[in-house]
Design an enzyme around this catalytic site. Structure first.
Site, PDB file in Angstrom:
ATOM      1  N   HIS A 227       0.802  -1.226   0.000  1.00  0.00           N
ATOM      2  CA  HIS A 227       0.000   0.000   0.000  1.00  0.00           C
ATOM      3  C   HIS A 227       0.831   1.270   0.000  1.00  0.00           C
ATOM      4  O   HIS A 227       0.287   2.362  -0.007  1.00  0.00           O
ATOM      5  CB  HIS A 227      -0.956   0.023   1.194  1.00  0.00           C
ATOM      6  CG  HIS A 227      -0.268   0.190   2.522  1.00  0.00           C
ATOM      7  ND1 HIS A 227       0.412  -0.834   3.150  1.00  0.00           N
ATOM      8  CD2 HIS A 227      -0.135   1.255   3.330  1.00  0.00           C
ATOM      9  CE1 HIS A 227       0.912  -0.402   4.282  1.00  0.00           C
ATOM     10  NE2 HIS A 227       0.602   0.867   4.420  1.00  0.00           N
TER      11      HIS A 227
HETATM   12  N1  UDP Z   1      -3.405  -6.096   8.633  1.00  0.00           N
HETATM   13  C1  UDP Z   1      -4.662  -6.643   8.759  1.00  0.00           C
HETATM   14  N2  UDP Z   1      -5.331  -7.031   7.614  1.00  0.00           N
HETATM   15  C2  UDP Z   1      -4.792  -6.886   6.365  1.00  0.00           C
HETATM   16  C3  UDP Z   1      -3.498  -6.316   6.254  1.00  0.00           C
HETATM   17  C4  UDP Z   1      -2.830  -5.925   7.415  1.00  0.00           C
HETATM   18  O1  UDP Z   1      -5.160  -6.830   9.858  1.00  0.00           O
HETATM   19  O2  UDP Z   1      -5.448  -7.235   5.374  1.00  0.00           O
HETATM   20  C5  UDP Z   1      -2.700  -5.659   9.872  1.00  0.00           C
HETATM   21  C6  UDP Z   1      -1.303  -6.202  10.047  1.00  0.00           C
HETATM   22  O3  UDP Z   1      -1.284  -7.429  10.708  1.00  0.00           O
HETATM   23  C7  UDP Z   1      -0.635  -5.135  10.875  1.00  0.00           C
HETATM   24  C8  UDP Z   1      -1.293  -3.869  10.402  1.00  0.00           C
HETATM   25  O4  UDP Z   1      -2.504  -4.253   9.770  1.00  0.00           O
HETATM   26  O5  UDP Z   1      -0.947  -5.341  12.243  1.00  0.00           O
HETATM   27  C9  UDP Z   1      -0.378  -3.156   9.461  1.00  0.00           C
HETATM   28  O6  UDP Z   1      -1.034  -2.121   8.879  1.00  0.00           O
HETATM   29  P1  UDP Z   1      -0.590  -1.491   7.505  1.00  0.00           P
HETATM   30  O7  UDP Z   1       0.262  -2.428   6.727  1.00  0.00           O
HETATM   31  O8  UDP Z   1      -1.833  -0.969   6.879  1.00  0.00           O
HETATM   32  O9  UDP Z   1       0.209  -0.186   7.977  1.00  0.00           O
HETATM   33  P2  UDP Z   1       1.744   0.118   8.264  1.00  0.00           P
HETATM   34  O10 UDP Z   1       2.170  -0.759   9.387  1.00  0.00           O
HETATM   35  O11 UDP Z   1       2.489  -0.086   7.004  1.00  0.00           O
HETATM   36  O12 UDP Z   1       1.730   1.552   8.666  1.00  0.00           O
END
Ligand code: UDP
Length: 366
Positions: free
Chosen positions: A207
């Site tokens: 993303h």
């Molecule tokens: N996650 C989730 N469902 C999904 C994809 C990710 O529950 O389909 C969870 C994942 O386990 C983690 C969090 O969302 O705990 C990560 O979020 P994301 O990748 O959106 O954000 P980032 O950490 O990159 O800021």
């Protein structure tokens, strides 16, 4: 009685604030912990499911400010959150992570002289083109309590001249959620439901704007997933931003049959997918940490990470954004060239207990 407002906006924030809310229950005779949801992520699959599964109460304040440019979103959150602060006069505002809600809420609080606690402070990708990097650097510099997840955070803050007295190495609240919900994760039947076998599939999530907003990069990414899917089934829960762009560039139909395409998944089922994967390929921040804790091989398709401990001692492979290298690295990991990893210090499920104790003691020692 002291009043604290935690501000959440996006998926990873919910996961980080849930254990803090739970830990504050121990102090409920002294501290009223309230939650403000800005609405940055607002739909069922990116927001509501997390409140339900993480056993969080309905937010006390809901701003409903999803969408728009960075400037529009940040400024609207500032205007609306300022009204809440003026009405509620909290003793402290807690902001997790690095999203627009984080900088918006910390900036308003700081201008009103309300102390700010930043959970997940000190992380640096040193890439100012990432909106998250701008948000985290600025938030750290106007925060009064900086709760750090890994030692690089302490070093970064020191180099930037942040006073040691504000910095606390408390561990990782994202891992708190993982540890707390492990019994549920282990009971999930999601892999059976979608028909994949334990340790015999690749899980992919993307993303970051740098990978999914640009047509050329997104095309190469889809080609890479298609190539990986020739050796293993790929499970691909697609973030709304990525889905919009796949449709916009006509790439959605180019995904191979051996790729199981899903909508974003709820927390418990996603972690079960992650735990049972043979390999995770991602550009997420939080997933680099969760796979390190779980000892699952992870390829991060980015040129940098703000979470270096995950590749220094964890199972994270920083491959960069040359998509041919991503395919080559995936194939060698799937043929057994795995990295053994260990769990970083204080990623033990108790970070939120440490954070809430520090906050409680500080608020009541003044
Ligand atoms: N996650 C989730 N469902 C999904 C994809 C990710 O529950 O389909 C969870 C994942 O386990 C983690 C969090 O969302 O705990 C990560 O979020 P994301 O990748 O959106 O954000 P980032 O950490 O990159 O800021």
């Amino acid at each position: 009685m002291k009043k604290i407002i935690s501000v959440v906006g996006a998926r990873p924030n919910f996961i980080k604030i849930a254990p803090i809310h739970r830990s504050f229950q121990k102090y409920k005779s002294d501290i009223n912990h309230l939650i403000c949801h800005t609405g940055q992520h607002f739909d069922e699959k990116m927001s509501k499911v997390f409140f339900d599964e993480l056993q969080m109460p309905k937010p006390d304040f809901y701003l409903g400010l999803g969408g728009g440019s960075h400037a529009l979103q940040t400024s609207r959150i500032m205007v609306e959150f300022e009204k809440i602060l003026l009405d509620e006069k909290p003793d402290l505002v807690i902001v997790p992570g690095d999203v627009n809600s984080t900088i918006a809420a910390s900036l308003v609080s700081s201008k009103l002289h309300i102390p700010v606690a930043h959970v997940e402070a000190g992380l640096r990708s040193f890439d100012k083109k990432m909106p998250e990097e701008v948000n985290r650097v600025l938030t750290d510099h106007i925060s009064d309590y900086l709760f750090v997840t890994e030692k690089s955070g302490i070093t970064n803050l020191k180099k930037e001249g942040v006073s040691d007295a504000k910095v606390y190495f408390t561990g990782n609240v994202m891992i708190d959620s993982l540890v707390n919900f492990m019994p549920f994760i282990d009971k999930s039947m999601f892999i059976e439901k979608i028909g994949v076998n334990k340790k015999n599939y690749v899980l992919a999530t993307f993303h970051r704007p740098s990978n999914v907003d640009d047509e050329k990069n997104l095309t190469q990414l889809i080609n890479a997933l298609n190539n990986i899917s020739k050796v293993r089934e790929v499970v691909f829960p697609i973030h709304p931003r990525t889905m919009n762009n796949l449709k916009k560039y006509g790439l959605f139909d180019k995904l191979n049959d051996n790729i199981i395409v899903l909508e974003p998944i709820g927390y418990i089922d996603f972690l079960s997918l992650s735990k049972n994967a043979e390999l995770v390929v991602t550009d997420s921040g939080g997933i680099q940490e969760e796979t390190t804790y779980l000892g699952v091989q992870c390829i991060t398709v980015r040129d940098n990470t703000e979470r270096p401990i995950t590749s220094e001692i964890g199972t994270n492979h920083m491959i960069g954004t040359d998509f041919n290298k991503v395919v080559d690295a995936s194939i060698s990991i799937l043929s057994g060239e795995v990295k053994s990893g260990s769990i970083p210090d204080l990623w033990d499920g108790n970070a939120s207990v440490r954070i809430t104790k520090i906050i409680h003691d500080k608020l009541f020692s003044q």
